[in-house]
Design a protein around this motif. Structure first.
Motif, PDB file in Angstrom:
ATOM      1  N   SER A   1       8.565 -10.515  -2.305  1.00 47.17           N
ATOM      2  CA  SER A   1       7.260 -10.455  -1.648  1.00 47.17           C
ATOM      3  C   SER A   1       6.333  -9.546  -2.452  1.00 47.17           C
ATOM      4  O   SER A   1       6.769  -8.783  -3.321  1.00 47.17           O
ATOM      5  N   LYS A   2       5.047  -9.638  -2.117  1.00 42.63           N
ATOM      6  CA  LYS A   2       4.034  -8.876  -2.843  1.00 42.63           C
ATOM      7  C   LYS A   2       4.320  -7.364  -2.817  1.00 42.63           C
ATOM      8  O   LYS A   2       4.195  -6.669  -3.823  1.00 42.63           O
ATOM      9  N   GLY A   3       4.725  -6.898  -1.632  1.00 40.65           N
ATOM     10  CA  GLY A   3       4.993  -5.469  -1.464  1.00 40.65           C
ATOM     11  C   GLY A   3       6.142  -4.987  -2.342  1.00 40.65           C
ATOM     12  O   GLY A   3       6.080  -3.925  -2.952  1.00 40.65           O
TER      13      GLY A   3
ATOM     14  N   GLY B   1      -1.437  -4.442  -1.355  1.00 44.72           N
ATOM     15  CA  GLY B   1      -0.411  -5.395  -0.932  1.00 44.72           C
ATOM     16  C   GLY B   1       0.745  -4.788  -0.159  1.00 44.72           C
ATOM     17  O   GLY B   1       1.697  -5.479   0.180  1.00 44.72           O
ATOM     18  N   LEU B   2       0.676  -3.495   0.116  1.00 44.60           N
ATOM     19  CA  LEU B   2       1.748  -2.864   0.885  1.00 44.60           C
ATOM     20  C   LEU B   2       1.358  -2.816   2.367  1.00 44.60           C
ATOM     21  O   LEU B   2       0.179  -2.753   2.716  1.00 44.60           O
ATOM     22  N   ASP B   3       2.365  -2.848   3.245  1.00 42.88           N
ATOM     23  CA  ASP B   3       2.058  -2.709   4.669  1.00 42.88           C
ATOM     24  C   ASP B   3       1.844  -1.215   4.980  1.00 42.88           C
ATOM     25  O   ASP B   3       2.137  -0.355   4.149  1.00 42.88           O
ATOM     26  N   PRO B   4       1.305  -0.892   6.174  1.00 40.82           N
ATOM     27  CA  PRO B   4       0.935   0.502   6.455  1.00 40.82           C
ATOM     28  C   PRO B   4       2.087   1.494   6.269  1.00 40.82           C
ATOM     29  O   PRO B   4       1.873   2.593   5.745  1.00 40.82           O
ATOM     30  N   ASN B   5       3.293   1.096   6.648  1.00 37.85           N
ATOM     31  CA  ASN B   5       4.429   2.013   6.470  1.00 37.85           C
ATOM     32  C   ASN B   5       4.707   2.268   4.999  1.00 37.85           C
ATOM     33  O   ASN B   5       4.968   3.395   4.577  1.00 37.85           O
ATOM     34  N   GLN B   6       4.669   1.181   4.231  1.00 39.70           N
ATOM     35  CA  GLN B   6       4.933   1.312   2.799  1.00 39.70           C
ATOM     36  C   GLN B   6       3.837   2.137   2.126  1.00 39.70           C
ATOM     37  O   GLN B   6       4.119   2.953   1.246  1.00 39.70           O
ATOM     38  N   LYS B   7       2.591   1.922   2.571  1.00 33.51           N
ATOM     39  CA  LYS B   7       1.486   2.705   2.022  1.00 33.51           C
ATOM     40  C   LYS B   7       1.733   4.178   2.236  1.00 33.51           C
ATOM     41  O   LYS B   7       1.584   5.001   1.333  1.00 33.51           O
TER      42      LYS B   7
ATOM     43  N   THR C   1      -1.157   0.961  -4.016  1.00 29.82           N
ATOM     44  CA  THR C   1      -0.775   0.589  -2.651  1.00 29.82           C
ATOM     45  C   THR C   1      -1.303  -0.779  -2.249  1.00 29.82           C
ATOM     46  O   THR C   1      -1.141  -1.190  -1.109  1.00 29.82           O
TER      47      THR C   1
END
Lengths: 238, 244
Positions: free
Chosen positions: A134-136, A162-168, A160
């Motif tokens: 996936s992009k993240g 393409g990352l979801d809020p947690n990953q960010k 950051t």
């Protein structure tokens, strides 16, 4: 660590970067801000030696990027725009390739690999072809690739995206941790990120530097506590 | 040296991690095989040599080698991975040589897989295996020359189709430059030394003399200098792109 003097880049008649001067010290995280097409990525490409400036000098640890390009590249970890990776490889092989090319031996690679895989949270996909990720995950493999040799300087183009809020949140913490020991430049258009990780913000528009200051100072100057408004004000009006 | 080896390894692995390698090898062997037996009349000739086999190598290379080389640089530029590669601590020469040698090793593997025809000719008669070996080495050198042309042209564009078409055309011109049709065109208006120069650039003439058993160092040197010239040009093209 990084010193940029009168940097200019022209493509035919278009000036992408216009007489840009800035410095980044060890322990600093510089947020490189600007609208699309402002010249952020172009500047990063010149610092990492991928393209050559039309004019001006870039020095990394007192070495000229153009004349000492190999030595400079050794010091830099770079996440290019869009996090390009070899899609047919697995993250593990990709990291191994980068580590080997950077002259790390097998033992050094193993230690760095175990470390970086945890830091960027890519343990689960380490043996899957990058094309299927996936992009993240791709973005984080790109980040891992930039960190593998524990560089003194990090140039991260939209780390950051393409990352979801947690990953960010996780990546920002990572940058915060590393920021104390390295010189880091990150480009972004997410302004909350500047608040979260940057010790300095440099705003450019149409290739020119408009502001270079601490995020907190910016808010004081503009008597406005919203970075979004400041950004809009200075990039649209001038 | 380590860096170079590392790039060769990565490139070579990428051939076999995609269907490219298998498709290429199957088509290469099928084409060469059918040319040798049907067009080359391998059996009818009644001679224990591999001339019917080697005669078609240049033509198969013109078609298939640009298919291998078109991706070398164009794909990296399109996918953006060139930015990753060229910001690693390596020189442009190392990158160019790494990609070239990987492609050459790949062709070498394809060439080795034609061994059944060598077994066949040895089973049927007593061929001069020295000449056959020279033919194989000559073919390998010639393939290197085609590869270097293709690699250089692939660095010019990010469009693989364009890279293929231009490379195939240039390969064709270099192959045909010794043939009368091409030479007659020049003979009409240009001085003799120019015609001679063009005809001496022909891949075909140099290869034919090798496969006939006339083994001269200068034929191999010819291919070697073609390779060095095009790879040098390849480095120049990649370097030049840094300014744009």
């Amino acid at each position: 660590m990084i010193s940029i003097k009168n940097l200019t880049k022209k493509f035919d008649n278009f000036t992408a970067v216009d007489n840009l001067t800035m410095h980044v010290k060890k322990g600093e995280v510089l947020g490189f801000l600007g609208p699309n097409g402002a010249g952020k990525s172009t500047t990063m490409k010149m610092i990492t030696g991928f393209i050559k400036p039309t004019d001006g000098i870039i020095k990394v640890k007192d070495m000229n990027v153009e004349t000492d390009s190999i030595e400079c590249k050794k010091l830099i970890g770079y996440l290019p725009e869009g996090a390009p990776l070899y899609g047919d490889m697995t993250p593990k092989n990709m990291l191994k390739f980068v580590a080997n090319t950077r002259g790390m031996n097998l033992h050094e690679f193993k230690v760095a690999f175990d470390n970086v895989v945890v830091q960027t949270e890519i343990t689960d996909v380490i043996n899957q072809p990058i094309d299927t990720l996936s992009k993240g995950y791709k973005r984080r493999v790109g980040l891992a690739q930039a960190l593998i040799h524990n560089p003194e300087i990090l140039i991260l183009d939209e780390p950051t995206d393409g990352l979801d809020p947690n990953q960010k949140h996780h990546v920002r913490n990572l940058i915060n941790d590393m920021g104390k020991k390295k010189a880091i430049i990150i480009s972004t258009h997410i302004l909350e990120e500047v608040d979260a990780v940057c010790s300095r913000a440099c705003i450019i528009a149409r290739g020119k530097k408009i502001i270079d200051n601490k995020p907190r100072e910016l808010k004081k100057i503009f008597k406005n506590n919203n970075l979004d408004n400041i950004f809009r004000e200075i990039t649209l009006n001038k | 040296m380590n860096v170079l080896l590392n790039i060769v390894k990565r490139e070579l692995a990428s051939y076999f991690s995609t269907p490219l390698a298998y498709v290429f090898i199957v088509i290469f062997l099928t084409l060469i095989g059918s040319f040798t037996f049907y067009l080359g009349n391998f059996f009818v000739r009644g001679q224990a040599d591999l001339n019917a086999f080697f005669a078609f190598h240049p033509w198969v290379y013109i078609l298939l080698i640009p298919a291998v080389t078109m991706r070398l640089w164009a794909e990296e530029r399109k996918a953006g991975t060139i930015e990753l590669l060229m910001t690693l601590p390596l020189t442009t020469t190392q990158a160019v040589l790494g990609k070239f040698f990987a492609a050459w090793i790949f062709i070498f593997i394809a060439l080795i897989l034609t061994f059944p025809i060598w077994i066949t000719v040895n089973y049927l008669g007593q061929p001069d295996n020295g000449v056959i070996l020279a033919g194989y080495v000559g073919s390998l050198f010639m393939s290197g020359a085609y590869l270097s042309i293709g690699s250089c042209i692939s660095a010019i564009t990010k469009n693989q189709v364009i890279a293929f078409v231009i490379a195939a055309t240039v390969c064709f011109i270099f192959t045909m430059s010794g043939v009368d049709i091409v030479l007659n065109f020049f003979k009409v208006w240009s001085p003799e030394f120019f015609v001679n120069t063009i005809s001496s650039m022909s891949f075909l003439t140099h290869f034919e003399s090798i496969t006939k058993g006339v083994i001269e160092i200068r034929d191999f040197l010819f291919y070697l200098s073609v390779i060095i010239f095009w790879l040098f040009l390849n480095v120049v093209v990649v370097e030049f792109k840094k300014f744009n």
